[in-house]
Motif scaffolding. Structure first.
Motif, PDB file in Angstrom:
ATOM      1  N   ASP A  21      -0.053  16.511  -2.870  1.00  0.00           N
ATOM      2  CA  ASP A  21       0.399  17.238  -4.061  1.00  0.00           C
ATOM      3  C   ASP A  21       1.751  16.796  -4.617  1.00  0.00           C
ATOM      4  OD1 ASP A  21       1.979  18.112  -1.979  1.00  0.00           O
ATOM      5  OD2 ASP A  21       1.168  20.148  -1.953  1.00  0.00           O
ATOM      6  N   GLY A  22       2.355  15.755  -4.022  1.00  0.00           N
ATOM      7  CA  GLY A  22       3.635  15.256  -4.521  1.00  0.00           C
ATOM      8  C   GLY A  22       4.846  16.088  -4.138  1.00  0.00           C
ATOM      9  N   VAL A  23       4.632  17.110  -3.293  1.00  0.00           N
ATOM     10  CA  VAL A  23       5.729  18.015  -2.902  1.00  0.00           C
ATOM     11  C   VAL A  23       6.485  17.438  -1.703  1.00  0.00           C
ATOM     12  CG1 VAL A  23       6.293  20.342  -2.061  1.00  0.00           C
ATOM     13  CG2 VAL A  23       4.513  20.048  -3.793  1.00  0.00           C
ATOM     14  N   MET A  24       7.808  17.537  -1.759  1.00  0.00           N
ATOM     15  CA  MET A  24       8.663  17.075  -0.665  1.00  0.00           C
ATOM     16  C   MET A  24       8.411  17.917   0.590  1.00  0.00           C
ATOM     17  SD  MET A  24      11.125  15.140   0.509  1.00  0.00           S
ATOM     18  CE  MET A  24      11.994  14.383  -0.868  1.00  0.00           C
ATOM     19  N   PRO A  25       8.100  17.294   1.743  1.00  0.00           N
ATOM     20  CA  PRO A  25       7.955  18.075   2.977  1.00  0.00           C
ATOM     21  C   PRO A  25       9.285  18.722   3.361  1.00  0.00           C
ATOM     22  CG  PRO A  25       7.837  15.711   3.441  1.00  0.00           C
ATOM     23  CD  PRO A  25       7.858  15.863   1.949  1.00  0.00           C
ATOM     24  N   GLU A  26       9.229  19.981   3.743  1.00  0.00           N
ATOM     25  CA  GLU A  26      10.453  20.770   3.936  1.00  0.00           C
ATOM     26  C   GLU A  26      11.442  20.167   4.916  1.00  0.00           C
ATOM     27  OE1 GLU A  26      10.557  25.115   4.566  1.00  0.00           O
ATOM     28  OE2 GLU A  26       8.819  25.156   3.214  1.00  0.00           O
TER      29      GLU A  26
ATOM     30  N   GLN B 156       0.810  -1.223   0.000  1.00  0.00           N
ATOM     31  CA  GLN B 156       0.000   0.000   0.000  1.00  0.00           C
ATOM     32  C   GLN B 156       0.842   1.271   0.000  1.00  0.00           C
ATOM     33  OE1 GLN B 156      -3.253   0.021   2.825  1.00  0.00           O
ATOM     34  NE2 GLN B 156      -4.248  -1.721   1.849  1.00  0.00           N
ATOM     35  N   ILE B 157       2.072   1.202   0.489  1.00  0.00           N
ATOM     36  CA  ILE B 157       2.927   2.401   0.477  1.00  0.00           C
ATOM     37  C   ILE B 157       3.236   2.844  -0.951  1.00  0.00           C
ATOM     38  CG2 ILE B 157       4.014   2.168   2.751  1.00  0.00           C
ATOM     39  CD1 ILE B 157       6.420   0.818   1.309  1.00  0.00           C
ATOM     40  N   TYR B 158       3.177   1.884  -1.903  1.00  0.00           N
ATOM     41  CA  TYR B 158       3.469   2.202  -3.311  1.00  0.00           C
ATOM     42  C   TYR B 158       2.201   2.239  -4.170  1.00  0.00           C
ATOM     43  CZ  TYR B 158       8.262   1.140  -1.821  1.00  0.00           C
ATOM     44  OH  TYR B 158       9.479   1.137  -1.161  1.00  0.00           O
ATOM     45  N   LEU B 159       1.074   2.321  -3.501  1.00  0.00           N
ATOM     46  CA  LEU B 159      -0.243   2.337  -4.136  1.00  0.00           C
ATOM     47  C   LEU B 159      -0.370   3.294  -5.331  1.00  0.00           C
ATOM     48  CD1 LEU B 159      -3.411   1.522  -3.597  1.00  0.00           C
ATOM     49  CD2 LEU B 159      -3.500   3.756  -2.530  1.00  0.00           C
ATOM     50  N   PRO B 160       0.161   4.533  -5.267  1.00  0.00           N
ATOM     51  CA  PRO B 160      -0.065   5.478  -6.369  1.00  0.00           C
ATOM     52  C   PRO B 160       0.387   4.975  -7.744  1.00  0.00           C
ATOM     53  CG  PRO B 160       0.733   6.661  -4.452  1.00  0.00           C
ATOM     54  CD  PRO B 160       0.865   5.196  -4.143  1.00  0.00           C
ATOM     55  N   ALA B 161       1.421   4.140  -7.797  1.00  0.00           N
ATOM     56  CA  ALA B 161       1.914   3.666  -9.097  1.00  0.00           C
ATOM     57  C   ALA B 161       0.855   2.826  -9.812  1.00  0.00           C
ATOM     58  CB  ALA B 161       3.199   2.863  -8.905  1.00  0.00           C
ATOM     59  N   LYS B 162       0.370   1.793  -9.146  1.00  0.00           N
ATOM     60  CA  LYS B 162      -0.616   0.898  -9.765  1.00  0.00           C
ATOM     61  C   LYS B 162      -1.957   1.614  -9.930  1.00  0.00           C
ATOM     62  CE  LYS B 162      -1.071  -3.289 -11.419  1.00  0.00           C
ATOM     63  NZ  LYS B 162      -0.246  -3.716 -12.558  1.00  0.00           N
ATOM     64  N   LEU B 163      -2.296   2.487  -8.994  1.00  0.00           N
ATOM     65  CA  LEU B 163      -3.564   3.215  -9.071  1.00  0.00           C
ATOM     66  C   LEU B 163      -3.581   4.160 -10.276  1.00  0.00           C
ATOM     67  CD1 LEU B 163      -6.341   3.805  -7.835  1.00  0.00           C
ATOM     68  CD2 LEU B 163      -5.239   5.472  -6.315  1.00  0.00           C
ATOM     69  N   ALA B 164      -2.459   4.836 -10.531  1.00  0.00           N
ATOM     70  CA  ALA B 164      -2.364   5.727 -11.697  1.00  0.00           C
ATOM     71  C   ALA B 164      -2.585   4.935 -12.982  1.00  0.00           C
ATOM     72  CB  ALA B 164      -1.000   6.417 -11.733  1.00  0.00           C
ATOM     73  N   GLU B 165      -2.023   3.730 -13.025  1.00  0.00           N
ATOM     74  CA  GLU B 165      -2.204   2.854 -14.192  1.00  0.00           C
ATOM     75  C   GLU B 165      -3.674   2.448 -14.316  1.00  0.00           C
ATOM     76  OE1 GLU B 165       0.473  -0.765 -15.589  1.00  0.00           O
ATOM     77  OE2 GLU B 165      -0.998  -1.441 -14.123  1.00  0.00           O
ATOM     78  N   SER B 166      -4.267   2.015 -13.198  1.00  0.00           N
ATOM     79  CA  SER B 166      -5.664   1.553 -13.200  1.00  0.00           C
ATOM     80  C   SER B 166      -6.644   2.659 -13.584  1.00  0.00           C
ATOM     81  CB  SER B 166      -6.043   1.000 -11.816  1.00  0.00           C
ATOM     82  OG  SER B 166      -5.222  -0.074 -11.462  1.00  0.00           O
ATOM     83  N   LEU B 167      -6.359   3.874 -13.156  1.00  0.00           N
ATOM     84  CA  LEU B 167      -7.238   5.012 -13.455  1.00  0.00           C
ATOM     85  C   LEU B 167      -7.038   5.543 -14.879  1.00  0.00           C
ATOM     86  CD1 LEU B 167      -6.880   6.935 -10.052  1.00  0.00           C
ATOM     87  CD2 LEU B 167      -8.955   5.805 -10.885  1.00  0.00           C
ATOM     88  N   GLY B 168      -6.014   5.043 -15.545  1.00  0.00           N
ATOM     89  CA  GLY B 168      -5.755   5.467 -16.923  1.00  0.00           C
ATOM     90  C   GLY B 168      -5.070   6.820 -17.041  1.00  0.00           C
TER      91      GLY B 168
ATOM     92  N   LEU C 269       4.611  12.622 -16.276  1.00  0.00           N
ATOM     93  CA  LEU C 269       4.603  11.676 -15.150  1.00  0.00           C
ATOM     94  C   LEU C 269       4.115  12.365 -13.882  1.00  0.00           C
ATOM     95  CD1 LEU C 269       7.998   9.824 -15.756  1.00  0.00           C
ATOM     96  CD2 LEU C 269       5.745   8.730 -15.722  1.00  0.00           C
ATOM     97  N   ALA C 270       4.609  13.577 -13.650  1.00  0.00           N
ATOM     98  CA  ALA C 270       4.187  14.357 -12.480  1.00  0.00           C
ATOM     99  C   ALA C 270       2.685  14.637 -12.544  1.00  0.00           C
ATOM    100  CB  ALA C 270       4.974  15.666 -12.394  1.00  0.00           C
ATOM    101  N   ASN C 271       2.193  15.002 -13.716  1.00  0.00           N
ATOM    102  CA  ASN C 271       0.757  15.279 -13.887  1.00  0.00           C
ATOM    103  C   ASN C 271      -0.081  14.074 -13.485  1.00  0.00           C
ATOM    104  OD1 ASN C 271       1.499  17.744 -15.008  1.00  0.00           O
ATOM    105  ND2 ASN C 271       1.066  17.158 -17.116  1.00  0.00           N
ATOM    106  N   ALA C 272       0.294  12.895 -14.019  1.00  0.00           N
ATOM    107  CA  ALA C 272      -0.473  11.670 -13.763  1.00  0.00           C
ATOM    108  C   ALA C 272      -0.443  11.276 -12.293  1.00  0.00           C
ATOM    109  CB  ALA C 272       0.067  10.534 -14.632  1.00  0.00           C
ATOM    110  N   LEU C 273       0.737  11.378 -11.675  1.00  0.00           N
ATOM    111  CA  LEU C 273       0.884  10.904 -10.290  1.00  0.00           C
ATOM    112  C   LEU C 273       0.304  11.888  -9.269  1.00  0.00           C
ATOM    113  CD1 LEU C 273       4.364   9.247 -10.719  1.00  0.00           C
ATOM    114  CD2 LEU C 273       2.237   8.064 -10.134  1.00  0.00           C
TER     115      LEU C 273
END
Length: 336
Positions: A294-299, A42-54, A245-249
């Motif tokens: 938002d994909g931004v690195m926490p300071e 689940q920690i890597y969920l966004p990768a497969k989810l981005a693919e599944s959502l198209g 890639l940034a847009n999709a993720l």
């Protein structure tokens, strides 16, 4: 004569336009291969989810996700040029700079590790990390993020190097088997492995790092973990693809942030539930706060990661690290 010349120009122009179109199509269809350090985690969920959502396809990207259970091996594949990106822990970007290799987190998925230190219920004597002395502790792999985090927690509890032994046991079935057979008395893992062991009452939670607050308590700061990282040279040479890639993720992270665990689970492959959809959903609802919106690195995050690695990575110890070169926010901040 004029007709012939005009016809020649028309045909020539058509040929140039067709060649240009073919070139553009070939460029657009260029495959981007991303290795995920266990895409059922689940920690890597966004990768497969981005693919599944198209979302990759919406951006005109041809992305192939490959599965690799250990982040260290995925990192090696990236350096060998076998893949263009890795979905793994951000700390690899710090570790690699110490070896003279420059990679960056392009999209920061999480601001907490999403890891839990589980203790076997066969060992009620382990009440805190100070009780790890003389124990065998499970980690994904030697040199992995879980290995460094385990040693860091032991040192914070006053233990010395050599007081504990870390054993590489992977995740899922191999981790569970190691705990059942008492090869490890405690270990660090993620969902859905956590829920599977809790459900059978074979383990209990000792340290929970699935939220920002509990991570700060355990490690002394925010700990950016799961990310998409890529070689800096590739990012600089493929800015258009990096932006897509940034847009999709980022769109995927926004989906996670605005949908329930049940809604997210419906978009995931059924075998990810490991026969327990209800448990999978419950774990998602409990842990999805680890993801950045938002994909931004926490300071304050990179400093915490450097503090951990400076103690326990022989590569990083005593090295000067320029943290500003270990991640980029250029692309995630350009997402509309």
């Amino acid at each position: 004569m004029r007709f012939t010349r005009t016809l020649f120009h028309t045909v020539a122009l058509s040929f140039v336009v067709s060649a240009a179109s073919l070139g553009a199509a070939a460029h657009a269809a260029e495959k981007i291969t991303i290795m995920v350090g266990g895409y059922e985690k689940q920690i890597y969920l966004p990768a497969k989810l981005a693919e599944s959502l198209g979302y990759f396809k919406e951006e005109g990207l041809d992305v192939e996700l490959l599965n690799e259970s250990a982040g260290v091996d995925a990192e090696n594949q990236l350096l060998a040029g076998a893949v263009q990106g890795v979905v793994g822990f951000y700390d690899h970007c710090v570790d690699l700079q110490a070896k003279g290799k420059f990679v960056q987190s392009l999209v920061q998925f999480s601001q907490a590790p999403g890891e839990v230190e589980l203790v076997s219920t066969k060992h009620p004597e382990i009440k805190s990390t100070a009780d790890f002395k003389g124990k065998s502790l499970g980690v994904t792999g030697l040199g992995s993020s879980t290995n460094f985090l385990t040693l860091y927690m032991a040192s914070k509890a006053g233990l010395q190097p050599g007081d504990v032994v870390t054993i590489p046991v992977g995740a899922g079935a191999t981790f569970i088997a190691a705990m059942q057979q008492d090869q490890i008395q405690a270990g660090m893992t993620t969902e859905p492995t956590i829920s599977r062991l809790l459900k059978t009452d074979e383990a209990r939670i000792l340290v929970d790092m699935r939220t920002v607050e509990t991570t700060r308590a355990a490690l002394g700061g925010t700990y950016p973990a799961a990310s998409l990282y890529m070689e800096t040279a590739w990012i600089n040479g493929h800015k258009e693809e990096a932006q897509k890639l940034a847009n999709a993720l980022v769109k995927t992270l926004q989906f996670i942030n605005t949908h329930s665990g049940a809604e997210i689970a419906e978009k995931m492959p059924k075998d990810f539930y490991v026969g327990d959809k209800e448990g999978y959903i419950k774990a998602l609802d409990a842990g999805k706060g680890m993801f950045t919106p938002d994909g931004v690195m926490p300071e304050d995050g990179p400093k915490t990661v450097l503090a951990v690695l400076s103690q326990f990575s022989k590569n990083v110890k005593g090295k000067q690290i320029d943290l500003s070169k270990t991640y980029t926010t250029e692309f995630v901040k350009n997402v509309k």
